[in-house]
Write a protein that holds these residues in place. Structure first.
Motif, PDB file in Angstrom:
ATOM      1  N   PRO A 155     -53.473  33.141  -6.232  1.00 46.44           N
ATOM      2  CA  PRO A 155     -54.656  32.191  -5.641  1.00 46.44           C
ATOM      3  C   PRO A 155     -54.538  30.885  -6.450  1.00 46.44           C
ATOM      4  CG  PRO A 155     -55.579  33.998  -6.517  1.00 46.44           C
ATOM      5  CD  PRO A 155     -53.850  34.464  -6.704  1.00 46.44           C
ATOM      6  N   ASP A 156     -54.892  29.802  -5.673  1.00 48.26           N
ATOM      7  CA  ASP A 156     -54.579  28.283  -6.516  1.00 48.26           C
ATOM      8  C   ASP A 156     -55.392  28.254  -7.800  1.00 48.26           C
ATOM      9  OD1 ASP A 156     -53.613  28.025  -4.102  1.00 48.26           O
ATOM     10  OD2 ASP A 156     -55.026  26.177  -3.441  1.00 48.26           O
ATOM     11  N   ASN A 157     -56.494  29.137  -7.944  1.00 50.89           N
ATOM     12  CA  ASN A 157     -57.211  29.314  -9.069  1.00 50.89           C
ATOM     13  C   ASN A 157     -56.398  29.739 -10.288  1.00 50.89           C
ATOM     14  OD1 ASN A 157     -58.560  30.143  -6.765  1.00 50.89           O
ATOM     15  ND2 ASN A 157     -60.327  29.699  -7.747  1.00 50.89           N
ATOM     16  N   LEU A 158     -55.198  30.307 -10.288  1.00 49.29           N
ATOM     17  CA  LEU A 158     -54.634  30.915 -11.262  1.00 49.29           C
ATOM     18  C   LEU A 158     -53.179  30.317 -11.584  1.00 49.29           C
ATOM     19  CD1 LEU A 158     -54.217  33.480 -13.171  1.00 49.29           C
ATOM     20  CD2 LEU A 158     -52.319  34.120 -11.272  1.00 49.29           C
ATOM     21  N   ARG A 159     -53.462  29.712 -12.762  1.00 47.25           N
ATOM     22  CA  ARG A 159     -52.286  28.864 -13.493  1.00 47.25           C
ATOM     23  C   ARG A 159     -51.579  30.075 -14.456  1.00 47.25           C
ATOM     24  NH1 ARG A 159     -50.021  25.761 -17.530  1.00 47.25           N
ATOM     25  NH2 ARG A 159     -49.004  23.959 -16.876  1.00 47.25           N
ATOM     26  N   TRP A 160     -50.608  30.239 -14.179  1.00 42.82           N
ATOM     27  CA  TRP A 160     -49.793  31.377 -15.128  1.00 42.82           C
ATOM     28  C   TRP A 160     -48.424  30.825 -15.378  1.00 42.82           C
ATOM     29  CZ3 TRP A 160     -48.041  36.770 -13.401  1.00 42.82           C
ATOM     30  CH2 TRP A 160     -47.676  37.737 -14.435  1.00 42.82           C
ATOM     31  N   GLY A 161     -48.353  30.643 -16.803  1.00 43.83           N
ATOM     32  CA  GLY A 161     -47.000  30.014 -17.365  1.00 43.83           C
ATOM     33  C   GLY A 161     -46.434  30.524 -18.594  1.00 43.83           C
ATOM     34  N   PHE A 162     -45.336  30.066 -18.954  1.00 43.60           N
ATOM     35  CA  PHE A 162     -45.032  30.643 -20.318  1.00 43.60           C
ATOM     36  C   PHE A 162     -44.132  29.566 -21.173  1.00 43.60           C
ATOM     37  CE2 PHE A 162     -44.581  33.821 -17.030  1.00 43.60           C
ATOM     38  CZ  PHE A 162     -45.156  35.097 -17.562  1.00 43.60           C
ATOM     39  N   SER A 163     -43.996  29.925 -22.424  1.00 44.48           N
ATOM     40  CA  SER A 163     -43.454  29.094 -23.269  1.00 44.48           C
ATOM     41  C   SER A 163     -42.239  30.283 -23.992  1.00 44.48           C
ATOM     42  CB  SER A 163     -44.333  28.428 -24.172  1.00 44.48           C
ATOM     43  OG  SER A 163     -43.534  28.335 -25.571  1.00 44.48           O
ATOM     44  N   LEU A 164     -41.000  30.006 -23.738  1.00 42.07           N
ATOM     45  CA  LEU A 164     -40.056  30.964 -24.489  1.00 42.07           C
ATOM     46  C   LEU A 164     -39.703  30.220 -25.609  1.00 42.07           C
ATOM     47  CD1 LEU A 164     -37.926  31.544 -21.309  1.00 42.07           C
ATOM     48  CD2 LEU A 164     -39.841  32.768 -22.005  1.00 42.07           C
ATOM     49  N   ARG A 165     -39.962  31.082 -26.730  1.00 41.26           N
ATOM     50  CA  ARG A 165     -39.491  30.510 -28.104  1.00 41.26           C
ATOM     51  C   ARG A 165     -38.983  31.607 -28.847  1.00 41.26           C
ATOM     52  NH1 ARG A 165     -44.610  27.321 -28.953  1.00 41.26           N
ATOM     53  NH2 ARG A 165     -43.507  26.374 -30.790  1.00 41.26           N
ATOM     54  N   ASN A 166     -38.448  31.165 -30.226  1.00 39.25           N
ATOM     55  CA  ASN A 166     -38.286  32.118 -31.255  1.00 39.25           C
ATOM     56  C   ASN A 166     -39.512  32.553 -32.040  1.00 39.25           C
ATOM     57  OD1 ASN A 166     -35.696  33.039 -30.578  1.00 39.25           O
ATOM     58  ND2 ASN A 166     -34.994  31.371 -32.151  1.00 39.25           N
ATOM     59  N   SER A 167     -40.108  33.869 -31.999  1.00 38.37           N
ATOM     60  CA  SER A 167     -41.144  34.270 -32.812  1.00 38.37           C
ATOM     61  C   SER A 167     -41.143  33.835 -34.091  1.00 38.37           C
ATOM     62  CB  SER A 167     -41.291  35.880 -32.746  1.00 38.37           C
ATOM     63  OG  SER A 167     -42.031  36.326 -33.757  1.00 38.37           O
ATOM     64  N   ASP A 168     -42.576  33.251 -34.525  1.00 40.16           N
ATOM     65  CA  ASP A 168     -42.790  32.869 -35.912  1.00 40.16           C
ATOM     66  C   ASP A 168     -43.243  34.139 -36.859  1.00 40.16           C
ATOM     67  OD1 ASP A 168     -45.037  33.139 -34.609  1.00 40.16           O
ATOM     68  OD2 ASP A 168     -45.657  30.764 -34.836  1.00 40.16           O
ATOM     69  N   GLY A 169     -43.406  34.929 -36.492  1.00 42.11           N
ATOM     70  CA  GLY A 169     -43.723  36.358 -36.858  1.00 42.11           C
ATOM     71  C   GLY A 169     -45.335  36.191 -37.229  1.00 42.11           C
ATOM     72  N   VAL A 170     -46.139  35.551 -36.369  1.00 43.18           N
ATOM     73  CA  VAL A 170     -47.449  35.639 -36.644  1.00 43.18           C
ATOM     74  C   VAL A 170     -47.943  36.103 -35.358  1.00 43.18           C
ATOM     75  CG1 VAL A 170     -47.736  33.856 -38.605  1.00 43.18           C
ATOM     76  CG2 VAL A 170     -47.668  33.220 -36.041  1.00 43.18           C
ATOM     77  N   ASN A 171     -49.310  36.244 -35.242  1.00 36.75           N
ATOM     78  CA  ASN A 171     -50.193  36.680 -34.075  1.00 36.75           C
ATOM     79  C   ASN A 171     -49.574  38.011 -33.459  1.00 36.75           C
ATOM     80  OD1 ASN A 171     -51.610  34.229 -33.983  1.00 36.75           O
ATOM     81  ND2 ASN A 171     -50.005  33.068 -32.904  1.00 36.75           N
TER      82      ASN A 171
ATOM     83  N   GLY B  68     -38.221  35.702 -35.566  1.00 34.29           N
ATOM     84  CA  GLY B  68     -37.070  35.258 -35.075  1.00 34.29           C
ATOM     85  C   GLY B  68     -36.350  35.648 -33.858  1.00 34.29           C
ATOM     86  N   VAL B  69     -37.347  36.563 -33.186  1.00 32.42           N
ATOM     87  CA  VAL B  69     -36.516  37.261 -31.933  1.00 32.42           C
ATOM     88  C   VAL B  69     -37.290  36.402 -30.999  1.00 32.42           C
ATOM     89  CG1 VAL B  69     -36.203  39.535 -32.786  1.00 32.42           C
ATOM     90  CG2 VAL B  69     -38.248  38.852 -31.592  1.00 32.42           C
ATOM     91  N   PRO B  70     -36.667  36.384 -29.591  1.00 25.67           N
ATOM     92  CA  PRO B  70     -37.232  35.506 -28.569  1.00 25.67           C
ATOM     93  C   PRO B  70     -38.385  36.232 -27.942  1.00 25.67           C
ATOM     94  CG  PRO B  70     -34.716  35.914 -28.213  1.00 25.67           C
ATOM     95  CD  PRO B  70     -35.205  36.860 -29.361  1.00 25.67           C
ATOM     96  N   VAL B  71     -39.387  35.253 -27.732  1.00 27.13           N
ATOM     97  CA  VAL B  71     -40.697  35.817 -27.292  1.00 27.13           C
ATOM     98  C   VAL B  71     -41.096  34.744 -26.177  1.00 27.13           C
ATOM     99  CG1 VAL B  71     -41.824  34.198 -29.171  1.00 27.13           C
ATOM    100  CG2 VAL B  71     -43.109  35.987 -28.067  1.00 27.13           C
ATOM    101  N   ALA B  72     -41.817  35.480 -24.945  1.00 32.45           N
ATOM    102  CA  ALA B  72     -42.437  34.857 -24.109  1.00 32.45           C
ATOM    103  C   ALA B  72     -44.119  34.775 -24.253  1.00 32.45           C
ATOM    104  CB  ALA B  72     -42.047  35.531 -22.745  1.00 32.45           C
ATOM    105  N   ASN B  73     -44.283  33.488 -24.698  1.00 30.34           N
ATOM    106  CA  ASN B  73     -45.875  33.166 -24.929  1.00 30.34           C
ATOM    107  C   ASN B  73     -46.438  32.821 -23.715  1.00 30.34           C
ATOM    108  OD1 ASN B  73     -47.863  32.244 -26.187  1.00 30.34           O
ATOM    109  ND2 ASN B  73     -46.823  30.909 -27.487  1.00 30.34           N
ATOM    110  N   ALA B  74     -47.257  33.611 -23.038  1.00 32.38           N
ATOM    111  CA  ALA B  74     -47.887  33.481 -21.676  1.00 32.38           C
ATOM    112  C   ALA B  74     -49.298  33.105 -21.817  1.00 32.38           C
ATOM    113  CB  ALA B  74     -48.024  35.155 -21.182  1.00 32.38           C
TER     114      ALA B  74
END
Ligand SMILES: Cc1cc2nc3c(=O)[nH]c(=O)nc-3n(C[C@H](O)[C@H](O)[C@H](O)COP(=O)(O)OP(=O)(O)OC[C@H]3O[C@@H](n4cnc5c(N)ncnc54)[C@H](O)[C@@H]3O)c2cc1C
Length: 466
Positions: A245-261, A268-274
């Motif tokens: 649906p148009d109401n949903l905006r779902w996206g990602f930031s791919l980066r290296n994990s900073d070990g928090v959260n 230091g491993v790849p993480v997809a931050n959704a």
């Protein structure tokens, strides 16, 4: 050497002429507040303008244009100063600074607003939210509205309500000869078309007239995926989004994990931050957001105010850091592309850098291709490789990382690119950004800025007439 001397002599003449008839604030190198007024957002562009003219009103802008036209002094136009390409500053030249033009007038009944050409996104949001209304714009609230809207403008609300430029009903603009023009569907419709995507090529917009939408709270879900599950997640995402649906905006930031959260074991491993945003009915929203984040780690789903949403990413992109970007569209997101993105994180020189992935489609894709000058609307996957680092000594490595990944992905990219996500070294891509709108833009440029006075931008050269 000669050219430099000539330019310095000219800037003194320009300064004298502006000063004689100027009501705003003028800043010159050596002035007390120059060091605060001159810098732009991207620390890569540490330029020293000869004059920074903070205009109070239309008359001040006209004074600047009258003084500088024909002088050979280079002129930059600045709203929020967030040009990724550094276009809103220059060495030795004139900066026409619009940051005093931040008046916002909301008509809550008509759901419209008029705002000044120097507004930041947060200025607009603060004013419109008092009436429970929102203007669809970008995702970082300290970004300038001027550059963002003129280039197109994508953000949290664009799938539901269209691009920023799709929500503009009219522009008030000053051309390089100082004329004041109106551009809307009736007056100067060719200019109205060109200003919706064509950037700062045609003149200085002093006022935007826009449509607003009722948005006060949203549902935002966030979570992470690491390792092999990133590939499976993106494979699912690419098939899910075309029918979402148009109401949903779902996206990602791919980066290296900073070990928090919640990722203590995965530093230091790849993480997809959704991030999965829902605007609209709450019950339906909860269902979609939870579905999108199924299988993620450290999931949070929150109902939050639109103002909170708009400022969430502000601190990730502080003023003065160094940034370099490469961007492109994909018609389909092939496995090979996904693997190349994830693999590239093994060599990313900065922990702040990321690859942003969004799926546009929806409302922007339903606007006819020739209705506005905005580049391609048919290619839905938007990728932005954003190098983001601190030390000047690390420029070469960070720029090389973005370029190298871009070069490896380019063969799979669809046509076009979003002009506001381009760097300053990509002028050869500008025709590709506009594709079959290019010649019409050049004709419009020839009509409204025949001397190419406004050239510090993703430039559209005027079409030469026989
Ligand atoms: C942190 C950050 C987040 C961003 N997020 C998004 C996003 O979510 N969505 C998105 O679409 N883009 C986004 N962008 C890109 C953004 O659209 C461009 O960088 C845009 O140029 C910023 O506008 P500005 O007014 O701050 O730019 P400035 O640097 O002030 O100006 C850039 C150019 O715009 C033109 N210009 C600006 N104002 C006027 C005016 N009033 N009249 C005529 N010409 C004008 C001039 O040509 C000028 O050279 C982001 C950029 C940054 C740095």
């Amino acid at each position: 050497m000669f050219a430099k001397t000539l330019m310095n002599e000219n800037i003194e003449d320009v300064y004298r002429e502006i000063r004689a008839d100027f009501e705003g604030a003028l800043f010159r190198p050596g002035d007390l507040d120059y060091g605060r007024a001159a810098p732009v957002w991207n620390g890569m562009f540490d330029r020293r303008p000869g004059i920074l003219a903070r205009c109070k009103d239309v008359a001040d802008i006209q004074t600047c244009l009258r003084a500088v036209r024909g002088s050979r002094v280079v002129t930059a136009v600045r709203c929020g100063g967030h040009s990724l390409a550094g276009f809103s500053t220059c060495d030795n030249g004139l900066v026409i600074d619009l940051s005093a033009l931040r008046d916002v007038r909301v008509d809550a009944t008509a759901r419209t607003a008029r705002f000044g050409g120097g507004c930041l996104l947060c200025t607009i949001d603060s004013a419109t939210q008092t009436s429970g209304l929102a203007f669809p714009a970008g995702v970082v609230s300290h970004t300038g509205a001027g550059g963002l809207i003129l280039g197109g403008g994508t953000g949290w609300l664009s799938r539901l309500y269209g691009l920023s430029c799709d929500n503009v009903d009219g522009f008030n603009l000053i051309t390089s000869d100082g004329s004041v023009l109106r551009a809307d569907s009736k007056e100067n419709p060719d200019l109205f078309w060109a200003l919706r995507g064509g950037g700062g090529n045609f003149g200085i917009v002093t006022e935007f007239e826009v449509r607003l939408h009722p948005v006060t709270t949203v549902i935002l879900g966030r979570g992470f995926c690491v390792g092999d599950s990133i590939v499976r997640l993106l494979q699912y995402w690419r098939t899910f989004m075309p029918d979402a649906p148009d109401n949903l905006r779902w996206g990602f930031s791919l980066r290296n994990s900073d070990g928090v959260n919640g990722l203590h074991d995965a530093k230091g491993v790849p993480v997809a931050n959704a991030s999965a945003l829902w605007v609209g009915d709450r019950t339906q929203g909860m269902k979609y957001v939870k579905h999108a984040l199924a299988g993620h780690t450290d999931v949070s789903v929150q109902e939050m105010s639109f103002m909170t949403l708009q400022a969430l990413a502000d601190s990730d992109f502080p003023h003065g850091r160094r940034y370099y970007t490469k961007s492109g569209y994909f018609q389909i997101l092939q496995d090979d592309v996904i693997h190349k993105m994830i693999d590239s994180l093994a060599n990313v020189p900065s922990r702040f850098s990321e690859i942003e992935l969004a799926y546009l489609g929806a409302a922007p894709a339903r606007v006819a291709a020739d209705e506005t000058a905005f580049g391609d609307r048919s290619v839905p996957f938007v990728m932005n490789i954003l190098s983001n680092w601190v030390a000047p000594g690390e420029d070469a490595a960070n720029i090389a990382w973005a370029r190298d990944l871009f070069n490896r992905l380019q063969p799979a990219m669809g046509p076009g690119v979003y002009v506001n996500f381009m760097s300053g070294d990509e002028s050869e891509r500008v025709p590709d950004a506009y594709r079959n709108r290019w010649e019409r833009l050049r004709v419009t440029k020839a009509k409204y800025d025949p001397q190419n006075f406004f050239c510090l931008n993703q430039n559209i050269p005027p079409r030469e007439t026989a």
